[in-house]
Write an enzyme that holds these catalytic residues in place. Structure first.
Site, PDB file in Angstrom:
ATOM      1  N   LYS A 156      -8.350   2.877  -0.107  1.00  0.00           N
ATOM      2  CA  LYS A 156      -7.950   2.379   1.213  1.00  0.00           C
ATOM      3  C   LYS A 156      -9.011   2.630   2.278  1.00  0.00           C
ATOM      4  CE  LYS A 156      -2.894   2.384   0.875  1.00  0.00           C
ATOM      5  NZ  LYS A 156      -2.733   2.589  -0.557  1.00  0.00           N
ATOM      6  N   GLU A 240      -3.034   7.614  10.182  1.00  0.00           N
ATOM      7  CA  GLU A 240      -3.034   6.449  11.053  1.00  0.00           C
ATOM      8  C   GLU A 240      -1.747   6.418  11.875  1.00  0.00           C
ATOM      9  OE1 GLU A 240      -3.496   3.189   8.345  1.00  0.00           O
ATOM     10  OE2 GLU A 240      -1.333   2.913   8.108  1.00  0.00           O
ATOM     11  N   HIS A 275       9.480   2.751   0.761  1.00  0.00           N
ATOM     12  CA  HIS A 275       8.213   2.031   0.948  1.00  0.00           C
ATOM     13  C   HIS A 275       7.929   1.064  -0.196  1.00  0.00           C
ATOM     14  CE1 HIS A 275       7.321   4.631   4.342  1.00  0.00           C
ATOM     15  NE2 HIS A 275       7.511   5.689   3.583  1.00  0.00           N
ATOM     16  N   ARG A 332      -5.072  -7.950  -7.500  1.00  0.00           N
ATOM     17  CA  ARG A 332      -4.320  -8.387  -8.672  1.00  0.00           C
ATOM     18  C   ARG A 332      -3.261  -9.396  -8.245  1.00  0.00           C
ATOM     19  NH1 ARG A 332       0.382  -5.907  -7.400  1.00  0.00           N
ATOM     20  NH2 ARG A 332       0.287  -3.832  -6.443  1.00  0.00           N
TER      21      ARG A 332
END
Length: 536
Positions: A156, A240, A275, A332
């Protein structure tokens, strides 16, 4: 095209079969089915996956005249995808670490059966750059992006740094990995609360912790690092800001090896538990044409930044003021790709294969138009009334819905067990309508027509969501479950006579095939096979 008479093929070896010096368990079933199909450049594809995605890839390959090879674990020996494949090889015991994650065994099968290409599906080895390199070095085509693209987007932090060069909007946060609690506290004061601590190598909500105030940082950071190490073998985390009223919206992209790249519009994926997505739709009810075009161009920029090839997804968060921020790129095919296929009129697996054969895209961005509205619900063997915990058992009754605009991608049949070793998803139920209201109505009808007895599923929860005013109005975000759902809202009725009879009949049929008495072999009474009623 007729299928040749199936012939059981055993691999050489003693107690265990062997290919290229590697042991393969003997599975008491027909391992190989063959028939002749010709296709220029790519005649045989191995699907390095299982269940519904393996079957879905095989169907598209067959339509293209390409033979398919299934690899399967002992737990999947009798699965539909194994029977559907032209050839099939058992590669290990049920745990994925001993089967579907054994790249060496998969490569040995490729060598023995002269495989031209590998389609990884999603999960398992699909985003493993080392495996993609191994495939390439063996002279086999990997149906997906290059290992270099995976490396760049698989982490990430690396992905954010790459996207930032193209001025793609970013959520305020740390520029790199954080390992020191004091540094985390300093950054948190700069970006404000609430915030998220996230695993750099993560996905699926693992290694992600919400922090509401400064006093929680140390504990939540330790938990995030621990989860990240356990799930990914990499404890790097970053921080973040937590976006207000966030919606999870992703852009499907498709790129070839000749510099062409398009975006296939967006998918709304905001209905989530832990999530992880439960309901997806395309297009989103919140995007304007202008915002869609801006996000689409950003997704194309990200793809070009890493020289991407094939199908991929760029994920964004959109806040309550319609500001959007880059999250990550999935290198993907996505679980929810069917909703994009339906609104675009494309087969994404076929497009992946064409790109892997070095063909140019046959359409441009201007050729693409949104046609109607599509919805997908993930039918998982989970109990929504018990915090969505997996509910493993036997599919005593399994009847899928049908009708115009209804599609079921599944990998199970009535009488099969839901194995404990893998993701509990049974199927994906997808519908298409001329607009969102028609798609919702069609999905509700399809859910009612879907009959599953033997395990609890997410179908009832999905029906609850679709009927909720917040969803119907399009005014919802990723916090939907926390805001609106409580287990008692499902109001599960008592089992009716029809359902009880169906269960009893299924049990009698299954047990009767082995023993038509009520006694075990030792003369003791047979134990009851009824599951306890877990209604709230």
């Amino acid at each position: 095209m007729k299928k040749k008479t199936s012939k059981k093929k055993r691999l050489t070896g003693g107690k265990n079969n062997q290919i290229a010096g590697l042991d393969f368990p003997s599975c008491d079933s027909s391992l190989f089915y063959t028939f002749i199909k010709l296709n220029n450049g790519m005649k045989k594809i191995l699907i390095a996956n299982r269940g519904e995605i393996a079957l879905r890839v095989m169907r598209s390959a067959r339509e293209m005249g390409i033979k398919t090879v299934a690899v399967f674990s002992e737990a999947d020996e009798h699965s539909p995808f194994v029977r559907y494949a032209d050839e099939a090889v058992c590669i290990g015991p049920p745990p994925s670490s001993q089967s579907y994650l054994r790249g060496d065994k998969i490569m040995a099968v490729c060598k023995e059966l002269n495989v031209d290409a590998i389609h990884p599906g999603y999960g398992f080895l699909s985003e493993n750059a080392a495996f993609a390199r191994q495939v390439r070095e063996a002279g086999i085509t990997f149906i997906g992006p290059s290992p270099e693209s995976m490396d760049m987007m698989g982490d990430k932090l690396s992905a954010k740094a790459t996207a930032k060069k193209f001025k793609v909007p970013m959520i305020p946060g740390s520029d790199g990995a954080i390992s020191d609690v004091n540094e985390a506290i300093k950054i948190s004061k700069e970006i404000g609360f609430p915030l998220l601590i996230k695993a750099s190598a993560g996905g699926g909500g693992k290694g992600m912790r919400l922090v509401e105030k400064e006093s929680e940082i140390e504990e939540q950071m330790k938990m995030a690092v621990s989860e990240a190490i356990s799930a990914f073998g990499n404890g790097a985390v970053f921080i973040e800001r937590y976006a207000s009223g966030p919606r999870h919206i992703e852009i499907q992209i498709l790129a070839d090896n000749h510099g062409n790249c398009v975006y296939l519009f967006e998918r709304e994926c905001s209905i989530q538990r832990r999530h992880q997505k439960v309901i997806e739709e395309a297009p989103s009810s919140v995007l304007t044409p202008e915002l869609r075009a801006r996000m689409g161009q950003c997704a194309v920029d990200v793809a070009k930044a890493c020289n991407y090839s094939g199908a991929g997804t760029v994920e964004f968060l959109v806040d309550d003021k319609l500001n959007f921020y880059f999250l990550e790129m999935n290198t993907r095919l996505q679980v929810e790709h069917p909703v994009t296929e339906w609104i675009c009129g494309l087969d994404l697996v076929k497009e992946q294969i064409k790109v892997a054969r070095n063909e140019k895209l046959s359409f441009s961005q201007n050729d693409l138009k949104i046609n109607g509205h599509a919805l997908e619900v993930r039918v998982c063997a989970e109990d929504p009334a018990n915090n969505f915990l997996p509910d493993i058992g036997k599919l005593l009754v399994y009847k899928t819905p049908a009708g115009p605009g209804v599609r079921v991608d599944d990998g199970f049949e009535e009488g099969m067990d839901i194995p404990i070793y893998y993701d509990p998803m049974i199927s994906k139920l997808i519908v298409h309508g001329k607009d969102r209201n028609e798609a919702i109505a069609k999905m509700l009808r399809a859910i009612d027509d879907y009959k599953i007895i033997g395990v609890e599923t997410t179908l009832e929860f999905c029906s609850f969501v679709l009927k909720h005013e917040a969803f119907a109005s399009g005014k919802f975000d990723t916090g939907f479950i926390g805001k609106y759902f409580k287990p008692e809202m499902l109001n599960r009725p008592e089992k009716g006579d029809e359902e009880v009879a169906a269960v009893a009949g299924a049990l009698m049929f299954m047990t009767g095939k082995q023993d038509n008495t009520a006694l075990q072999s030792n003369g003791a009474p047979r134990k009851s096979q009824w599951k306890p009623n877990r209604t709230a």
